[in-house]
Design an enzyme around this catalytic site. Structure first.
Site, PDB file in Angstrom:
ATOM      1  N   TYR A  69       0.827  -1.215   0.000  1.00 35.87           N
ATOM      2  CA  TYR A  69       0.000   0.000   0.000  1.00 35.87           C
ATOM      3  C   TYR A  69       0.860   1.264   0.000  1.00 35.87           C
ATOM      4  CZ  TYR A  69      -4.444  -2.358   0.068  1.00 35.87           C
ATOM      5  OH  TYR A  69      -5.533  -3.107  -0.317  1.00 35.87           O
ATOM      6  N   GLN A 103     -15.574   4.566  -5.978  1.00 36.50           N
ATOM      7  CA  GLN A 103     -15.016   3.368  -5.323  1.00 36.50           C
ATOM      8  C   GLN A 103     -13.512   3.540  -5.150  1.00 36.50           C
ATOM      9  OE1 GLN A 103     -16.858  -0.336  -7.447  1.00 36.50           O
ATOM     10  NE2 GLN A 103     -17.214   1.435  -8.748  1.00 36.50           N
ATOM     11  N   ASN A 104     -12.976   4.616  -5.694  1.00 30.55           N
ATOM     12  CA  ASN A 104     -11.513   4.751  -5.719  1.00 30.55           C
ATOM     13  C   ASN A 104     -10.946   5.187  -4.376  1.00 30.55           C
ATOM     14  OD1 ASN A 104     -11.834   4.072  -8.327  1.00 30.55           O
ATOM     15  ND2 ASN A 104     -11.429   6.097  -9.181  1.00 30.55           N
ATOM     16  N   ASP A 106      -7.953   6.673  -4.347  1.00 29.93           N
ATOM     17  CA  ASP A 106      -7.013   7.771  -4.607  1.00 29.93           C
ATOM     18  C   ASP A 106      -7.691   9.106  -4.302  1.00 29.93           C
ATOM     19  OD1 ASP A 106      -8.377   8.875  -6.953  1.00 29.93           O
ATOM     20  OD2 ASP A 106      -7.623   7.171  -8.103  1.00 29.93           O
ATOM     21  N   HIS A 121     -14.939   2.892  -0.704  1.00 32.63           N
ATOM     22  CA  HIS A 121     -13.914   1.908  -0.324  1.00 32.63           C
ATOM     23  C   HIS A 121     -12.751   2.535   0.430  1.00 32.63           C
ATOM     24  CE1 HIS A 121     -15.516  -0.977  -3.683  1.00 32.63           C
ATOM     25  NE2 HIS A 121     -16.244  -1.029  -2.575  1.00 32.63           N
ATOM     26  N   CYS A 161      -0.061   2.451  16.698  1.00 39.01           N
ATOM     27  CA  CYS A 161      -0.928   3.487  17.242  1.00 39.01           C
ATOM     28  C   CYS A 161      -0.291   4.076  18.503  1.00 39.01           C
ATOM     29  CB  CYS A 161      -2.282   2.863  17.569  1.00 39.01           C
ATOM     30  SG  CYS A 161      -3.405   3.973  18.421  1.00 39.01           S
ATOM     31  N   GLY A 201     -16.001   4.048 -15.792  1.00 39.58           N
ATOM     32  CA  GLY A 201     -14.755   3.326 -15.500  1.00 39.58           C
ATOM     33  C   GLY A 201     -14.838   2.323 -14.378  1.00 39.58           C
ATOM     34  N   THR A 202     -15.955   1.619 -14.289  1.00 43.30           N
ATOM     35  CA  THR A 202     -16.031   0.527 -13.305  1.00 43.30           C
ATOM     36  C   THR A 202     -16.503  -0.749 -13.979  1.00 43.30           C
ATOM     37  OG1 THR A 202     -16.996  -0.245 -11.223  1.00 43.30           O
ATOM     38  CG2 THR A 202     -18.369   1.231 -12.532  1.00 43.30           C
ATOM     39  N   SER A 203     -15.942  -1.878 -13.522  1.00 41.35           N
ATOM     40  CA  SER A 203     -16.360  -3.165 -14.084  1.00 41.35           C
ATOM     41  C   SER A 203     -17.722  -3.567 -13.531  1.00 41.35           C
ATOM     42  CB  SER A 203     -15.318  -4.242 -13.753  1.00 41.35           C
ATOM     43  OG  SER A 203     -15.122  -4.308 -12.354  1.00 41.35           O
TER      44      SER A 203
HETATM   45  C1  BJW Z   1     -11.738   2.466 -18.237  1.00 40.84           C
HETATM   46  C2  BJW Z   1     -10.517   2.980 -18.658  1.00 40.84           C
HETATM   47  C3  BJW Z   1     -10.525   4.319 -19.074  1.00 40.84           C
HETATM   48  C4  BJW Z   1     -10.187   0.947 -18.088  1.00 40.84           C
HETATM   49  N1  BJW Z   1     -11.667   5.034 -19.037  1.00 40.84           N
HETATM   50  N2  BJW Z   1     -12.850   3.187 -18.202  1.00 40.84           N
HETATM   51  C5  BJW Z   1     -22.585 -10.274  -4.054  1.00 40.84           C
HETATM   52  C6  BJW Z   1     -22.231 -11.153  -5.052  1.00 40.84           C
HETATM   53  C7  BJW Z   1     -20.924 -11.677  -5.128  1.00 40.84           C
HETATM   54  C8  BJW Z   1     -19.963 -11.329  -4.196  1.00 40.84           C
HETATM   55  C9  BJW Z   1     -20.310 -10.458  -3.194  1.00 40.84           C
HETATM   56  C10 BJW Z   1     -21.609  -9.947  -3.123  1.00 40.84           C
HETATM   57  N3  BJW Z   1     -21.672  -9.111  -2.061  1.00 40.84           N
HETATM   58  C11 BJW Z   1     -20.449  -9.083  -1.476  1.00 40.84           C
HETATM   59  C12 BJW Z   1     -19.615  -9.889  -2.134  1.00 40.84           C
HETATM   60  C13 BJW Z   1     -18.177 -10.129  -1.811  1.00 40.84           C
HETATM   61  C14 BJW Z   1     -17.243  -9.048  -2.320  1.00 40.84           C
HETATM   62  C15 BJW Z   1     -17.403  -8.951  -3.821  1.00 40.84           C
HETATM   63  O1  BJW Z   1     -18.085  -8.096  -4.355  1.00 40.84           O
HETATM   64  N4  BJW Z   1     -16.736  -9.843  -4.540  1.00 40.84           N
HETATM   65  C16 BJW Z   1     -16.829  -9.887  -5.994  1.00 40.84           C
HETATM   66  C17 BJW Z   1     -15.504  -9.395  -6.593  1.00 40.84           C
HETATM   67  C18 BJW Z   1     -17.114 -11.294  -6.423  1.00 40.84           C
HETATM   68  N5  BJW Z   1     -17.504  -7.776  -1.663  1.00 40.84           N
HETATM   69  C19 BJW Z   1     -16.950  -7.471  -0.490  1.00 40.84           C
HETATM   70  O2  BJW Z   1     -16.212  -8.256   0.097  1.00 40.84           O
HETATM   71  C20 BJW Z   1     -17.295  -6.126   0.099  1.00 40.84           C
HETATM   72  N6  BJW Z   1     -17.685  -6.302   1.448  1.00 40.84           N
HETATM   73  C21 BJW Z   1     -18.796  -6.937   1.816  1.00 40.84           C
HETATM   74  O3  BJW Z   1     -19.608  -7.334   1.043  1.00 40.84           O
HETATM   75  O4  BJW Z   1     -18.902  -7.081   3.175  1.00 40.84           O
HETATM   76  C22 BJW Z   1     -20.023  -7.720   3.743  1.00 40.84           C
HETATM   77  C23 BJW Z   1     -20.058  -7.259   5.163  1.00 40.84           C
HETATM   78  C24 BJW Z   1     -21.120  -6.481   5.583  1.00 40.84           C
HETATM   79  C25 BJW Z   1     -21.136  -6.018   6.891  1.00 40.84           C
HETATM   80  C26 BJW Z   1     -20.094  -6.369   7.760  1.00 40.84           C
HETATM   81  C27 BJW Z   1     -19.034  -7.116   7.321  1.00 40.84           C
HETATM   82  C28 BJW Z   1     -19.008  -7.575   6.011  1.00 40.84           C
HETATM   83  C29 BJW Z   1     -16.058  -5.227   0.134  1.00 40.84           C
HETATM   84  C30 BJW Z   1     -15.512  -4.939  -1.199  1.00 40.84           C
HETATM   85  C31 BJW Z   1     -14.192  -4.160  -1.062  1.00 40.84           C
HETATM   86  C32 BJW Z   1     -13.514  -3.951  -2.400  1.00 40.84           C
HETATM   87  N7  BJW Z   1     -12.184  -3.530  -2.190  1.00 40.84           N
HETATM   88  C33 BJW Z   1     -11.361  -3.194  -3.337  1.00 40.84           C
HETATM   89  C34 BJW Z   1      -9.940  -2.912  -2.848  1.00 40.84           C
HETATM   90  C35 BJW Z   1      -9.899  -1.564  -2.117  1.00 40.84           C
HETATM   91  C36 BJW Z   1      -8.554  -1.313  -1.515  1.00 40.84           C
HETATM   92  C37 BJW Z   1      -7.464  -1.233  -2.531  1.00 40.84           C
HETATM   93  O5  BJW Z   1      -7.507  -0.367  -3.420  1.00 40.84           O
HETATM   94  O6  BJW Z   1      -6.552  -2.035  -2.430  1.00 40.84           O
HETATM   95  O7  BJW Z   1     -11.923  -2.060  -4.018  1.00 40.84           O
HETATM   96  S1  BJW Z   1     -11.332  -4.474  -4.604  1.00 40.84           S
HETATM   97  C38 BJW Z   1     -11.278  -3.338  -5.959  1.00 40.84           C
HETATM   98  O8  BJW Z   1     -12.481  -3.511  -6.754  1.00 40.84           O
HETATM   99  C39 BJW Z   1     -11.353  -1.931  -5.345  1.00 40.84           C
HETATM  100  C40 BJW Z   1     -12.299  -1.244  -6.295  1.00 40.84           C
HETATM  101  O9  BJW Z   1     -12.865  -0.109  -5.688  1.00 40.84           O
HETATM  102  C41 BJW Z   1     -13.293  -2.342  -6.622  1.00 40.84           C
HETATM  103  C42 BJW Z   1     -14.047  -2.100  -7.917  1.00 40.84           C
HETATM  104  O10 BJW Z   1     -13.193  -2.126  -8.989  1.00 40.84           O
HETATM  105  P1  BJW Z   1     -13.397  -1.089 -10.201  1.00 40.84           P
HETATM  106  O11 BJW Z   1     -13.181   0.267  -9.718  1.00 40.84           O
HETATM  107  O12 BJW Z   1     -14.648  -1.387 -10.904  1.00 40.84           O
HETATM  108  O13 BJW Z   1     -12.104  -1.453 -11.088  1.00 40.84           O
HETATM  109  P2  BJW Z   1     -11.951  -2.644 -12.158  1.00 40.84           P
HETATM  110  O14 BJW Z   1     -10.509  -2.824 -12.394  1.00 40.84           O
HETATM  111  O15 BJW Z   1     -12.721  -3.840 -11.782  1.00 40.84           O
HETATM  112  O16 BJW Z   1     -12.640  -2.072 -13.482  1.00 40.84           O
HETATM  113  C43 BJW Z   1     -12.065  -0.982 -14.177  1.00 40.84           C
HETATM  114  C44 BJW Z   1     -12.997  -0.632 -15.325  1.00 40.84           C
HETATM  115  O17 BJW Z   1     -12.488   0.527 -15.946  1.00 40.84           O
HETATM  116  C45 BJW Z   1     -13.081  -1.722 -16.405  1.00 40.84           C
HETATM  117  O18 BJW Z   1     -14.445  -1.934 -16.725  1.00 40.84           O
HETATM  118  C46 BJW Z   1     -12.340  -1.101 -17.600  1.00 40.84           C
HETATM  119  O19 BJW Z   1     -12.886  -1.488 -18.859  1.00 40.84           O
HETATM  120  C47 BJW Z   1     -12.532   0.361 -17.351  1.00 40.84           C
HETATM  121  N8  BJW Z   1     -11.477   1.218 -17.896  1.00 40.84           N
HETATM  122  N9  BJW Z   1      -9.547   2.063 -18.580  1.00 40.84           N
HETATM  123  C48 BJW Z   1     -12.765   4.478 -18.607  1.00 40.84           C
HETATM  124  N10 BJW Z   1      -9.355   4.949 -19.512  1.00 40.84           N
END
Ligand code: BJW
Length: 263
Positions: A69, A103-104, A106, A121, A161, A201-203
């Protein structure tokens, strides 16, 4: 990108009183910040999410996770907002009732001049005590501004801490963790009440964040997507603008409010 689709989206935006802009990693890609799931360049193509982005991973190897990180934080610090971030700030300037939900982790929206971004996030820049629920987190400021960027595999022990000596952890939301309640509830409220939601820009595969555009669609809003690729959100979008955010967003703002924002 088809000009007719751009004009259709511009009409929808011009008629909207309440707008939500929902962003993911793609908005920062053209600033040099890697996405997560793009085939060759995404972080999850090179790193194992289970080893780096879960509470269990931090518990098992805090130095590995903190070092990773720190590397990402340094990369973001070097990056600059791009034309897509600036266009979103321009939309906020045109539309008083515009809510930005990201969701970012940054800070490029803030640096582009956006008023208030709801971070679902968390943030790379808000590390917290692992025992933060029990007391306010206090810890020595991380060594910002260190020369250069730590190499990507470098292990760095996290600080402790100052009030309880527990480890300090990145202030982001890992898999299996709940989202910050106030942020999620503000995002749901805004999505339920908007006329147009622009998803950029989100999947759309990470939940519960990916529900936000779906909630808007179910509540009767028009959803417009900007993404070079198809996503599972295509089905709820009235218009899919295929292209990058730094190209499409400025064109969309100009088509909606004129090149100088004269409306
Ligand atoms: C462009 C481009 C350009 C490229 N212009 N576009 C329901 C179903 C299935 C699973 C689950 C569910 N509910 C929960 C889950 C589990 C899990 C989950 O969703 N898993 C799936 C992946 C299967 N979710 C969780 O665990 C969440 N928590 C939770 O549910 O807790 C329950 C709970 C409740 C109460 C108490 C306790 C527990 C938490 C999710 C946390 C996600 N964390 C991350 C990491 C953050 C830290 C870090 O940065 O390291 O967040 S994972 C990562 O994915 C990050 C992002 O915010 C997130 C989304 O990704 P994003 O932004 O969409 O990026 P990409 O790479 O996926 O897509 C990029 C897109 O851009 C693409 O489409 C490209 O085409 C496009 N692109 N260039 C425009 N120039």
């Amino acid at each position: 990108m088809e000009e007719a689709l751009l004009q259709q989206a511009a009409l929808m935006l011009r008629d909207a009183r309440r707008i939500v802009v929902f962003t993911g990693a793609g908005i920062s890609a053209e600033s040099g910040v890697p996405t997560f799931r793009d085939d060759l360049t995404g972080l999850w193509a090179r790193f194992d999410a289970h080893q780096l982005a879960t509470p269990e991973a931090f518990h098992a190897d805090p130095d590995l996770v903190w070092g990773w990180y720190e590397w990402r934080r340094a990369r973001v610090r070097r990056a600059q907002p791009n034309a897509g971030h600036l266009a979103i700030a321009a939309i906020e300037a045109q539309v008083p009732d515009c809510t930005l939900v990201t969701q970012n982790v940054d800070d490029l929206h803030e640096r582009a001049g956006s008023r208030l971004a709801i971070h679902l996030h968390g943030s790379l820049f808000a590390p917290r005590c692992v025992a933060a629920a029990a007391h306010p987190a206090t810890f020595p400021a991380p060594p910002d501004g260190e020369a250069g960027e730590p190499p990507e595999g470098r292990r760095i022990p996290p600080p402790r801490c100052s009030s309880c000596a527990a480890l300090v952890r990145p202030g982001v939301v890992w898999f299996g963790e709940g989202l910050p309640e106030a942020a999620l509830s503000a995002a749901v409220d805004a999505a339920s009440a908007c006329d147009v939601l622009l998803t950029v820009g989100t999947s759309g595969v990470v939940y519960p964040a990916a529900e936000i555009p779906r909630i808007a669609a179910r509540s009767g809003a028009t959803v417009i997507q900007i993404n070079p690729q198809r996503t599972p959100l295509d089905e709820v979008c009235a218009v899919n603008l295929r292209g990058t955010s730094a190209q499409v967003l400025p064109a969309l703002v100009a088509a909606t409010w004129g090149p100088n924002g004269e409306g």
